[in-house]
Write an enzyme that holds these catalytic residues in place. Sequence first.
Site, PDB file in Angstrom:
ATOM      1  N   ARG A 107       1.122  -1.121   0.359  1.00 23.27           N
ATOM      2  CA  ARG A 107      -0.042   0.244   0.168  1.00 23.27           C
ATOM      3  C   ARG A 107       1.123   1.107  -0.512  1.00 23.27           C
ATOM      4  O   ARG A 107       0.862   1.813   1.373  1.00 23.27           O
ATOM      5  CB  ARG A 107      -1.005  -0.173   1.371  1.00 23.27           C
ATOM      6  CG  ARG A 107      -1.516  -1.587   0.734  1.00 23.27           C
ATOM      7  CD  ARG A 107      -2.888  -1.309   2.490  1.00 23.27           C
ATOM      8  NE  ARG A 107      -3.395  -2.213   2.589  1.00 23.27           N
ATOM      9  CZ  ARG A 107      -4.464  -2.053   3.678  1.00 23.27           C
ATOM     10  NH1 ARG A 107      -5.154  -1.058   4.343  1.00 23.27           N
ATOM     11  NH2 ARG A 107      -5.680  -3.705   3.392  1.00 23.27           N
ATOM     12  N   ASP A 127       2.346   5.249  -0.256  1.00 26.70           N
ATOM     13  CA  ASP A 127       1.907   6.325   0.283  1.00 26.70           C
ATOM     14  C   ASP A 127       1.377   7.441  -0.462  1.00 26.70           C
ATOM     15  O   ASP A 127       1.562   7.124  -2.126  1.00 26.70           O
ATOM     16  CB  ASP A 127       2.881   6.789   1.368  1.00 26.70           C
ATOM     17  CG  ASP A 127       2.610   5.764   2.333  1.00 26.70           C
ATOM     18  OD1 ASP A 127       1.590   5.368   2.765  1.00 26.70           O
ATOM     19  OD2 ASP A 127       3.903   6.094   3.316  1.00 26.70           O
ATOM     20  N   TYR A 142      12.308  -1.793  -3.433  1.00 24.64           N
ATOM     21  CA  TYR A 142      12.105  -0.361  -3.688  1.00 24.64           C
ATOM     22  C   TYR A 142      13.082   0.658  -4.190  1.00 24.64           C
ATOM     23  O   TYR A 142      14.036   0.288  -3.780  1.00 24.64           O
ATOM     24  CB  TYR A 142      11.527   0.255  -1.783  1.00 24.64           C
ATOM     25  CG  TYR A 142      10.284   0.181  -1.779  1.00 24.64           C
ATOM     26  CD1 TYR A 142       9.307   0.796  -1.968  1.00 24.64           C
ATOM     27  CD2 TYR A 142       9.541  -0.406  -1.330  1.00 24.64           C
ATOM     28  CE1 TYR A 142       7.771   1.019  -1.853  1.00 24.64           C
ATOM     29  CE2 TYR A 142       8.552  -1.182  -1.165  1.00 24.64           C
ATOM     30  CZ  TYR A 142       7.704  -0.228  -1.454  1.00 24.64           C
ATOM     31  OH  TYR A 142       6.551  -0.705  -1.164  1.00 24.64           O
ATOM     32  N   ARG A 190      11.857   5.733   3.392  1.00 23.83           N
ATOM     33  CA  ARG A 190      11.219   6.494   3.513  1.00 23.83           C
ATOM     34  C   ARG A 190      12.548   7.277   4.989  1.00 23.83           C
ATOM     35  O   ARG A 190      13.423   8.465   4.725  1.00 23.83           O
ATOM     36  CB  ARG A 190      10.356   7.724   3.693  1.00 23.83           C
ATOM     37  CG  ARG A 190      10.054   7.720   2.450  1.00 23.83           C
ATOM     38  CD  ARG A 190       8.400   8.424   2.243  1.00 23.83           C
ATOM     39  NE  ARG A 190       8.272   9.245   2.738  1.00 23.83           N
ATOM     40  CZ  ARG A 190       7.188   9.850   2.986  1.00 23.83           C
ATOM     41  NH1 ARG A 190       6.092   9.120   2.496  1.00 23.83           N
ATOM     42  NH2 ARG A 190       7.179  11.735   3.744  1.00 23.83           N
TER      43      ARG A 190
END
Length: 253
Positions: free
Chosen positions: A47, A49, A110, A203
Site C-alpha cells: 500500500r 503512500d 524499492y 523513507r
Amino acid sequence: VRLTVAYDGSGFHGFWPNEGVTTVGGTLQAAIERVLGHAIAMTCAGRTDTGVHAWGQVVTFDAHRPPEALDLPALQHALNGLCGPTIAVRDAAVVPADFDARSSATARVYRYTVLNRPVPDPFLAGTSWHVPRPLELPLLRLGCDGLIGEHDFTSFCRKPPPLASGEPRSLVRRVVDARWHDLGDGVLRFDVEASAFCHQMVRSIVGTLVAMGEGRLRPGEMLGIIAARDRQRVPQLAPPQGLCLWEVRYPEL
C-alpha cells in the site's frame, strides 16, 4: 488474475481505495469492475503512500469467468485506455487460486532517487528528492551496512495499529540488500530489498542515510538507531516523490 501495474503517484492519495479521495487502487478497481461487469475484491502487494510511485506493483482479483473465456490482452488494453497514462497495466496473467499478491510475495524491492546538485531540475522534481548540499557517496554506502539482516525497525516505522488481540504488531523485517548507485550528473539511486516493509520504513531509512552523507550523523550510528527502537532517533523523513515500488518477488509458479 494477476496484474503488474506501474503508476505515477503524484496525483493520487496513495494506493488503497479510500472514500472521498482519488487513489490508484480505487481508480484501477473501478476500471476492472467496469470492464468485467462485476464487483471484485482486490489485493495489492504493497500500500504505497500519497505521492509514491510504482513500476512493479502487483494486484490480484477473481474474475467470474473461466480462464479460457478471459481475454487478457483485451483486458489489459481496456484498462490502459481507462486508466492511462498515469496508471499502466504492464502485464496480465491467470494464476492459481491460492496465489495472493500480498501473502504470496517473498520480497519487495524499492528504489529511491536523490538529485544531489546545487540547482534543482524541474524535469526530475516529480520523481526525486532534491538535496543541494553535497553528499559523500562512501558515507552513504557505509551507512547501509548496519541495515543488512533481520532487525526490529521500530525506529524507522510509523507505529501501526495493534492486532485484534491487542498485541502490538511486529516490526521485525529482514533486509537482504541495500546499496547506493551513482548514475552520474548528481543523480543517486538507493535500492533496498527486504522480506517486507513497514509504513514509512524506506523513507525514514533514506532520510537517515542522507544525514550521514551530509556528515550530520556517522555511518556507525546506524546500528544504535536500530537498537534504540525510538522513532525520535530518525533525523528526517525523505519526501514521497523520490520513492518507487520497483519489483515484487514471488516463488516460481
